[in-house]
Design an enzyme around this catalytic site. Structure first.
Site, short mmCIF file in Angstrom:
data_model
loop_
_atom_site.label_atom_id
_atom_site.label_comp_id
_atom_site.label_asym_id
_atom_site.label_seq_id
_atom_site.Cartn_x
_atom_site.Cartn_y
_atom_site.Cartn_z
CG HIS A 9 -1.91 -1.43 0.90
ND1 HIS A 9 -2.96 -1.38 0.12
CD2 HIS A 9 -1.70 -2.69 1.69
CE1 HIS A 9 -3.34 -2.72 0.05
NE2 HIS A 9 -2.61 -3.45 1.12
CD GLU A 28 -2.65 -4.33 3.90
OE1 GLU A 28 -3.92 -3.92 3.72
OE2 GLU A 28 -2.21 -5.30 3.40
CG HIS A 83 -0.12 -6.91 1.22
ND1 HIS A 83 -0.82 -6.00 0.62
CD2 HIS A 83 1.28 -6.99 0.36
CE1 HIS A 83 -0.08 -5.46 -0.43
NE2 HIS A 83 0.95 -5.99 -0.66
CD GLU A 152 -2.40 -10.83 2.36
OE1 GLU A 152 -2.45 -9.92 3.25
OE2 GLU A 152 -3.06 -10.61 1.17
ZN LIG Z 1 -2.45 -5.28 1.46
#
Ligand SMILES: [Zn+2]
Length: 189
Positions: A9, A28, A83, A152
C-alpha cells in the site's frame, strides 16, 4: 543476493492505507512498512543487498515509483511483498501467495511460509497455517522477473491477530528474513 522488499500500500496511507483496524487505530500500510524495515535490517546484517520500496503504483497504473519496474530494473534476485490480511474479523493466520505452485517463487514461498508458521505458532499455538496459495492475477507476482512472493502476515481486522501484528513485528520480520536466506542457501547448494 539482492532482495527487493515491498511493504504493501501507499506511504503514509496516502491515498491507500490498505486494511485498517478501527479499534486499535492501526493501518496495514504502517505495519507492513515497519516489518519491512526490520526485514531489511536483518538481511543487510546477513550480507544481502536490499532495496525497500512502498508505493501504490504497482505496475504503472498510478503516480509514484513503479514497484514492478523498480524491482526488474534493479535486477533483484528475490521479491518479497509484505501485507496484512482482512476479511470479516473472524479469520486468523498467515498465508503466502505465489504466481504458481511450481518454480522458484514457490520454493521461496515454502521457505518463508515455513519460518513464519513456526515462529508465530511458538508465540501462539493456535495461530492458523492458511498455506501457500497461487494468485496469478496479482501483478507484483505476475510481472516481476525474479522469484516473487506476497506474504499475508496475519489478519489486521481480527482481535487476536492484530495484537500479534502490533506486538511481534520483530518476530514476523526475523521469520521472513530467515525464509529468504534459507531459500538462498538451498538454491546455491
Ligand atoms: Zn494489502
Amino acid at each position: 543476493m539482492k532482495v527487493f522488499i515491498n511493504p504493501g500500500h501507499a506511504p503514509n496511507g496516502n491515498p491507500d492505507p490498505g486494511a485498517v483496524n478501527d479499534f486499535y487505530r492501526v493501518r496495514e500500510c504502517d505495519i507492513a512498512l515497519s516489518i519491512g524495515e526490520m526485514v531489511k535490517n536483518y538481511l543487510i546484517k546477513a550480507g544481502c543487498g536490499v532495496k525497500l520500496l512502498q508505493s501504490n503504483n504497482l505496475a504503472g497504473e498510478s503516480a509514484g515509483e513503479n514497484i514492478v519496474k523498480s524491482a526488474n530494473d534493479w535486477g533483484a534476485d528475490v521479491f518479497v511483498s509484505i501485507h496484512c490480511n482482512a476479511y470479516d474479523k473472524s479469520v486468523r493466520g498467515a498465508e503466502t501467495l505465489v504466481y504458481d505452485k511450481v518454480g522458484g517463487s514457490y520454493t521461496l514461498g515454502k521457505y518463508i511460509h515455513a519460518q513464519l508458521i513456526d515462529t508465530m505458532q511458538d508465540i501462539d499455538g493456535t495461530f492458523p497455517n492458511r498455506g501457500i496459495k497461487s494468485r496469478p492475477a496479482l501483478c507484483v507476482l505476475r510481472r516481476t522477473q525474479m522469484p516473487a512472493v506476497l506474504v499475508e502476515t496475519a489478519f489486521i481486522d481480527n482481535d487476536i491477530d492484530v495484537l500479534l501484528l502490533m506486538n511481534h513485528q520483530e518476530e514476523f520480520a526475523a521469520a521472513i528474513a530467515r525464509g529468504v536466506t534459507d531459500y538462498w542457501i538451498d538454491i546455491n547448494g
